[in-house]
Scaffold this motif. Structure first.
Motif, PDB file in Angstrom:
ATOM      1  N   ALA A   1      14.494   0.039 -15.179  1.00 55.48           N
ATOM      2  CA  ALA A   1      15.475   1.091 -15.434  1.00 55.48           C
ATOM      3  C   ALA A   1      15.186   2.341 -14.617  1.00 55.48           C
ATOM      4  O   ALA A   1      16.111   2.991 -14.115  1.00 55.48           O
ATOM      5  CB  ALA A   1      15.492   1.426 -16.931  1.00 55.48           C
ATOM      6  N   PHE A   2      13.917   2.695 -14.472  1.00 57.19           N
ATOM      7  CA  PHE A   2      13.532   3.902 -13.740  1.00 57.19           C
ATOM      8  C   PHE A   2      12.534   3.509 -12.650  1.00 57.19           C
ATOM      9  O   PHE A   2      11.305   3.595 -12.850  1.00 57.19           O
ATOM     10  CB  PHE A   2      12.908   4.929 -14.693  1.00 57.19           C
ATOM     11  N   PRO A   3      13.020   3.100 -11.487  1.00 59.95           N
ATOM     12  CA  PRO A   3      12.108   2.586 -10.439  1.00 59.95           C
ATOM     13  C   PRO A   3      11.066   3.602  -9.968  1.00 59.95           C
ATOM     14  O   PRO A   3       9.902   3.252  -9.768  1.00 59.95           O
ATOM     15  CB  PRO A   3      13.062   2.198  -9.310  1.00 59.95           C
ATOM     16  N   LYS A   4      11.471   4.862  -9.786  1.00 60.15           N
ATOM     17  CA  LYS A   4      10.504   5.852  -9.314  1.00 60.15           C
ATOM     18  C   LYS A   4       9.447   6.143 -10.372  1.00 60.15           C
ATOM     19  O   LYS A   4       8.257   6.292 -10.057  1.00 60.15           O
ATOM     20  CB  LYS A   4      11.223   7.139  -8.901  1.00 60.15           C
ATOM     21  N   LEU A   5       9.864   6.215 -11.627  1.00 62.99           N
ATOM     22  CA  LEU A   5       8.904   6.401 -12.706  1.00 62.99           C
ATOM     23  C   LEU A   5       7.937   5.221 -12.761  1.00 62.99           C
ATOM     24  O   LEU A   5       6.739   5.384 -13.046  1.00 62.99           O
ATOM     25  CB  LEU A   5       9.635   6.546 -14.042  1.00 62.99           C
ATOM     26  N   ASN A   6       8.446   4.048 -12.462  1.00 63.70           N
ATOM     27  CA  ASN A   6       7.628   2.838 -12.429  1.00 63.70           C
ATOM     28  C   ASN A   6       6.537   2.961 -11.365  1.00 63.70           C
ATOM     29  O   ASN A   6       5.361   2.641 -11.611  1.00 63.70           O
ATOM     30  CB  ASN A   6       8.523   1.638 -12.129  1.00 63.70           C
TER      31      ASN A   6
ATOM     32  N   ILE B   1       5.399   5.777 -10.083  1.00 67.64           N
ATOM     33  CA  ILE B   1       4.482   6.853 -10.489  1.00 67.64           C
ATOM     34  C   ILE B   1       3.458   6.317 -11.481  1.00 67.64           C
ATOM     35  O   ILE B   1       2.258   6.642 -11.397  1.00 67.64           O
ATOM     36  CB  ILE B   1       5.269   8.027 -11.101  1.00 67.64           C
ATOM     37  N   ALA B   2       3.918   5.491 -12.432  1.00 65.76           N
ATOM     38  CA  ALA B   2       2.995   4.942 -13.434  1.00 65.76           C
ATOM     39  C   ALA B   2       1.892   4.136 -12.759  1.00 65.76           C
ATOM     40  O   ALA B   2       0.715   4.225 -13.156  1.00 65.76           O
ATOM     41  CB  ALA B   2       3.762   4.069 -14.435  1.00 65.76           C
ATOM     42  N   PHE B   3       2.244   3.344 -11.735  1.00 65.07           N
ATOM     43  CA  PHE B   3       1.181   2.603 -11.050  1.00 65.07           C
ATOM     44  C   PHE B   3       0.260   3.539 -10.282  1.00 65.07           C
ATOM     45  O   PHE B   3      -0.968   3.390 -10.329  1.00 65.07           O
ATOM     46  CB  PHE B   3       1.742   1.570 -10.081  1.00 65.07           C
ATOM     47  N   TRP B   4       0.814   4.479  -9.555  1.00 68.30           N
ATOM     48  CA  TRP B   4      -0.014   5.301  -8.685  1.00 68.30           C
ATOM     49  C   TRP B   4      -0.856   6.315  -9.454  1.00 68.30           C
ATOM     50  O   TRP B   4      -1.601   7.092  -8.843  1.00 68.30           O
ATOM     51  CB  TRP B   4       0.836   5.978  -7.617  1.00 68.30           C
TER      52      TRP B   4
ATOM     53  N   PHE C   1       0.828  -1.203   0.000  1.00 69.06           N
ATOM     54  CA  PHE C   1       0.000   0.000   0.000  1.00 69.06           C
ATOM     55  C   PHE C   1       0.866   1.258   0.000  1.00 69.06           C
ATOM     56  O   PHE C   1       0.351   2.355   0.218  1.00 69.06           O
ATOM     57  CB  PHE C   1      -0.923   0.011   1.225  1.00 69.06           C
ATOM     58  N   SER C   2       2.151   1.110  -0.259  1.00 69.33           N
ATOM     59  CA  SER C   2       3.084   2.226  -0.191  1.00 69.33           C
ATOM     60  C   SER C   2       3.621   2.572  -1.570  1.00 69.33           C
ATOM     61  O   SER C   2       3.379   1.870  -2.550  1.00 69.33           O
ATOM     62  CB  SER C   2       4.252   1.875   0.740  1.00 69.33           C
ATOM     63  N   PHE C   3       4.380   3.665  -1.617  1.00 74.29           N
ATOM     64  CA  PHE C   3       5.042   4.084  -2.852  1.00 74.29           C
ATOM     65  C   PHE C   3       6.343   3.296  -2.984  1.00 74.29           C
ATOM     66  O   PHE C   3       7.440   3.827  -2.815  1.00 74.29           O
ATOM     67  CB  PHE C   3       5.300   5.590  -2.811  1.00 74.29           C
ATOM     68  N   SER C   4       6.200   2.012  -3.250  1.00 76.31           N
ATOM     69  CA  SER C   4       7.369   1.143  -3.353  1.00 76.31           C
ATOM     70  C   SER C   4       7.992   1.267  -4.736  1.00 76.31           C
ATOM     71  O   SER C   4       7.292   1.451  -5.742  1.00 76.31           O
ATOM     72  CB  SER C   4       6.966  -0.311  -3.093  1.00 76.31           C
ATOM     73  N   THR C   5       9.308   1.150  -4.800  1.00 74.85           N
ATOM     74  CA  THR C   5       9.996   1.135  -6.087  1.00 74.85           C
ATOM     75  C   THR C   5      10.471  -0.268  -6.462  1.00 74.85           C
ATOM     76  O   THR C   5      11.170  -0.436  -7.468  1.00 74.85           O
ATOM     77  CB  THR C   5      11.208   2.091  -6.063  1.00 74.85           C
TER      78      THR C   5
ATOM     79  N   ILE D   1       1.936   5.211 -21.049  1.00 77.21           N
ATOM     80  CA  ILE D   1       3.108   5.699 -21.784  1.00 77.21           C
ATOM     81  C   ILE D   1       4.358   5.638 -20.905  1.00 77.21           C
ATOM     82  O   ILE D   1       5.431   5.194 -21.343  1.00 77.21           O
ATOM     83  CB  ILE D   1       2.859   7.131 -22.283  1.00 77.21           C
ATOM     84  N   LEU D   2       4.249   6.101 -19.655  1.00 77.28           N
ATOM     85  CA  LEU D   2       5.399   6.073 -18.753  1.00 77.28           C
ATOM     86  C   LEU D   2       5.904   4.647 -18.552  1.00 77.28           C
ATOM     87  O   LEU D   2       7.111   4.392 -18.571  1.00 77.28           O
ATOM     88  CB  LEU D   2       5.016   6.693 -17.406  1.00 77.28           C
ATOM     89  N   ALA D   3       4.981   3.722 -18.362  1.00 75.51           N
ATOM     90  CA  ALA D   3       5.392   2.331 -18.167  1.00 75.51           C
ATOM     91  C   ALA D   3       6.054   1.777 -19.412  1.00 75.51           C
ATOM     92  O   ALA D   3       7.056   1.045 -19.334  1.00 75.51           O
ATOM     93  CB  ALA D   3       4.167   1.485 -17.797  1.00 75.51           C
ATOM     94  N   ALA D   4       5.538   2.127 -20.604  1.00 79.79           N
ATOM     95  CA  ALA D   4       6.094   1.592 -21.851  1.00 79.79           C
ATOM     96  C   ALA D   4       7.522   2.073 -22.082  1.00 79.79           C
ATOM     97  O   ALA D   4       8.391   1.295 -22.491  1.00 79.79           O
ATOM     98  CB  ALA D   4       5.195   1.987 -23.021  1.00 79.79           C
TER      99      ALA D   4
END
Length: 555
Positions: A114-119, A121-124, A27-31, A177-180
């Motif tokens: 490659a980009f864990p934080k972007l990953n 963000i894409a989920f959230w 339930f957290s902003f996990s990377t 798009i971010l995830a892709a």
């Protein structure tokens, strides 16, 4: 396709006991890509259940010819929500964000995306996008269907609800798009030493093709939604015919994304099936390079067929012929995959367990959907059955019989890896039987309804179609009931199911070389390539039992 053997001193260390992920982290902003993958799967499955409830209500209304259960406006709103939820909040994020996030780094020997934080963000962006979509229903629901064709979507009294619906689609598209972008960079740049492109599992090829499609096509949908919002809220006339706009232009923009979206939903499932069949049939995949190349060919051809949805929209005859030929060409790389899967099964030592049953179910149902798709790709047939229940039957065989059966196959296959627990096999087979029977009972008769001329998207219909609709509704209710044993099985097994070994299927792809579930950074030390991903029954194996010969760890 033979992989390079990397010698290390810690070949056995990857099987150290897993550090259990705290429950609250989901339930957290996990990377952590594994946590994000499970977040995607659980969240999207909740939306799937909601979309299924809406489908059951719709089928209850269609059990009788009269509109006697729901007011027409409410029916149209529920109809729009059902289609939008199933596409944008279930299949697309489940197959790309869910399985893609969990499996791609593990399959290529990477520590994370490659980009864990972007990953993350894409989920959230998915929960607020879903919340926007749900809230639109209470501000005057969109009644224009998931396609939102103008002028119906802009000449409406429900401006607020329609506008919120549009903003939710833009939010969900941005997440996609971010995830892709993340997947393309991860697959291209983060493969472990010794793994070239033709040593990757086929699921990674499927995700690469899917991500390229998303990056090219989704911004076009976002642009169309923004222009549609301007027409609705500001009074511009991009698509508004009363102000000189052209609604057919919207159709071109919408389908330039939304037909490739079919491949966005199906290509990752093709990859799942290519991973499930070899270990459960104990045979190498047939035609590895042909399957890999066919994914990329589908990626290209998928961008050239959008106007076959518009054969009745005044498309010139010469352009109809072009899109008809391009549509029929897509059947070639798809057929390559199907025949390669059948050749993989042929002569294998089949383990008829839940993952393989759903995979075989996928192949059989997707072929039916593909055959009706070839029919719809022909201009004369498409004009005859356009906007009838034949089309409804076709895309449900492709997307439910295809994507959802493939998702279930993947869940049963990788559930031990994700949770460290085994699902109950008996209830898995019950789930398959109910789903297969319910699905065919619901959707196969719709081919007949369509050929007889029953229009789609309407709550009232000619009484001559009533008997077949009763059969379809019974199948729909059985399909809804089929979800119950799966939900109970998954929840109970995750909490109290039997412990799973690290590799219960004796599979060869790299994710099975770490613990179940994997530790936070996937491996202790460096991952090791010892065989090709599909080298069942070749030199590294004992020909009698075809089980892997695990080398002794170096001391």
């Amino acid at each position: 396709m033979t992989q390079v053997i990397e010698k290390t001193d810690n070949i056995g260390e990857s099987h150290s006991p897993s550090e259990k992920t705290p429950f609250w982290e989901y339930f957290s902003f996990s990377t952590d890509h594994k946590v994000i993958g499970i977040q995607y799967l659980v969240t999207t499955f909740a939306f799937y259940l909601l979309g299924g409830v809406l489908a059951s209500v719709i089928r209850a209304e269609l059990t009788t010819p009269d509109s006697d259960l729901l007011p027409p406006e409410l029916y149209n709103g529920l109809f729009t929500m059902h289609g939008t939820i199933m596409i944008f909040l279930w299949i697309v994020p489940a197959v790309t964000g869910g399985f893609g996030n969990y499996l791609v780094p593990l399959m290529i020997g990477a520590r994370d995306m490659a980009f864990p934080k972007l990953n993350a963000i894409a989920f959230w962006m998915i929960p607020p996008g879903g919340a926007l979509l749900m809230s639109s229903f209470f501000f005057g629901p969109s009644s224009s269907g998931w396609t939102a064709y103008p002028p119906l979507s802009i000449l409406t009294d429900q401006h607020i609800g329609q506008a919120i619906w549009i903003f939710s689609i833009i939010t969900l598209g941005t997440s996609s798009i971010l995830a892709a972008v993340n997947f393309v960079v991860t697959i291209w740049a983060m493969r472990m030493p010794g793994m070239d492109l033709f040593s990757m599992p086929l699921f990674c090829w499927a995700m690469l093709a899917t991500s390229c499609l998303v990056v090219v096509a989704t911004p076009v949908l976002a642009g169309a939604m923004i222009l549609l919002a301007f027409d609705l809220l500001v009074g511009t006339a991009f698509f508004n015919p009363t102000g000189g706009g052209n609604p057919v232009v919207y159709q071109h923009l919408f389908w330039f994304y939304s037909h490739p979206a079919v491949y966005v939903m199906v290509l990752p499932v093709f990859g799942i099936i290519s991973e499930v069949l070899p270990p459960h049939s104990r045979k190498p995949i047939f035609g590895y390079k042909a399957i890999a190349y066919s994914s990329m060919v589908i990626c290209v051809l998928g961008l050239l067929v959008w106007a076959h949805h518009m054969f009745t929209s005044g498309t010139p005859d010469w352009l109809r012929v072009f899109f008809m030929v391009a549509t029929l060409l897509v059947a070639v790389p798809t057929g390559i995959k199907v025949f390669s899967w059948l050749a993989t099964l042929w002569g294998g030592k089949l383990r008829l367990n839940s993952p393989l049953l759903f995979a075989i179910g996928f192949i059989s149902l997707f072929v039916v959907g593909g055959l009706s798709g070839v029919m719809l790709g022909s201009v004369p047939i498409d004009i005859h059955v356009h906007d009838t229940y034949f089309v409804v039957a076709h895309f449900h065989y492709v997307l439910f019989g295809g994507s959802v059966f493939g998702i279930y196959s993947g869940i049963y296959h990788w559930f031990p890896k994700m949770t460290g627990r085994m699902l109950n096999e008996f209830w898995g087979k019950v789930h398959f039987a109910l789903t297969f029977v319910g699905f065919n009972l619901c959707f196969f008769p719709m081919h007949i309804l369509g050929l007889q001329g029953m229009p789609r998207r309407v709550a009232q219909y000619d009484p001559q179609f009533a008997s077949i609709n009763i059969i379809c509704s019974v199948g729909a209710f059985l399909l809804a009931i089929s979800t119950i044993p799966f939900v109970i099985n998954a929840a109970y097994s995750w909490l109290r199911g039997p412990q799973a070994p690290d590799n219960p299927w004796d599979a060869l792809t790299l994710e099975w070389t770490t613990s179940s579930p994997p530790i936070p950074h996937n491996w202790i030390g460096e991952p090791v390539l010892t065989t090709g991903p599909y080298d069942y029954g070749v030199d590294e194996y004992d020909e009698e039992d075809e089980l892997p010969l695990i080398p002794e760890p170096s001391r």
